[in-house]
Design a protein around this motif. Sequence first.
Motif, PDB file in Angstrom:
ATOM      1  N   LEU A 264      16.573 -21.378  11.448  1.00  0.00           N
ATOM      2  CA  LEU A 264      17.166 -21.255  10.114  1.00  0.00           C
ATOM      3  C   LEU A 264      17.319 -19.788   9.744  1.00  0.00           C
ATOM      4  O   LEU A 264      16.452 -18.972  10.062  1.00  0.00           O
ATOM      5  CB  LEU A 264      16.291 -21.954   9.072  1.00  0.00           C
TER       6      LEU A 264
ATOM      7  N   ILE B 238      19.788 -19.120   2.727  1.00  0.00           N
ATOM      8  CA  ILE B 238      19.302 -20.301   2.015  1.00  0.00           C
ATOM      9  C   ILE B 238      18.603 -19.852   0.735  1.00  0.00           C
ATOM     10  O   ILE B 238      17.675 -19.053   0.768  1.00  0.00           O
ATOM     11  CB  ILE B 238      18.334 -21.132   2.882  1.00  0.00           C
TER      12      ILE B 238
ATOM     13  N   VAL C  49      24.131 -23.347   6.089  1.00  0.00           N
ATOM     14  CA  VAL C  49      23.430 -23.552   7.364  1.00  0.00           C
ATOM     15  C   VAL C  49      24.481 -23.842   8.437  1.00  0.00           C
ATOM     16  O   VAL C  49      25.620 -24.186   8.138  1.00  0.00           O
ATOM     17  CB  VAL C  49      22.414 -24.716   7.283  1.00  0.00           C
TER      18      VAL C  49
ATOM     19  N   ALA D  79      20.031 -28.381  10.856  1.00  0.00           N
ATOM     20  CA  ALA D  79      19.376 -27.271  10.156  1.00  0.00           C
ATOM     21  C   ALA D  79      19.149 -27.631   8.685  1.00  0.00           C
ATOM     22  O   ALA D  79      18.095 -27.316   8.122  1.00  0.00           O
ATOM     23  CB  ALA D  79      20.217 -26.003  10.276  1.00  0.00           C
TER      24      ALA D  79
END
Length: 105
Positions: free
Chosen positions: A56, A61, A76, A81
């Motif tokens: 990730l 994020i 992502v 993910a």
Amino acid sequence: MTLSLTKRITGFFLALMMVSLVGCASGPNKEGTGEYVDDAVITTKVKTAILQEPNLKATEINVETYKGVVQLSGFVSSATAASRATELARGVKGVTSVKNDLRLK
């Protein structure tokens, strides 16, 4: 006379303290101070878990928490993910639910 003035001043400060405590109380649409701190800790723990996951990109994020509900947003590379990020968030103590608003690139 001095004792009466002292009692009045003490009473005033006690009343002021009570008003400020009531002002910090949570309601249906706002967080109390303790809840805000708890949410900040949850957000930090979720971000840390995502950062430690090699598949990730933590910088892409976003994590926000309100009353134990974590919202993930950003981008992502795959559905796997996105699922992994949700799984990591759910694994953090204090999380009541996760809203996954992650988008595929």
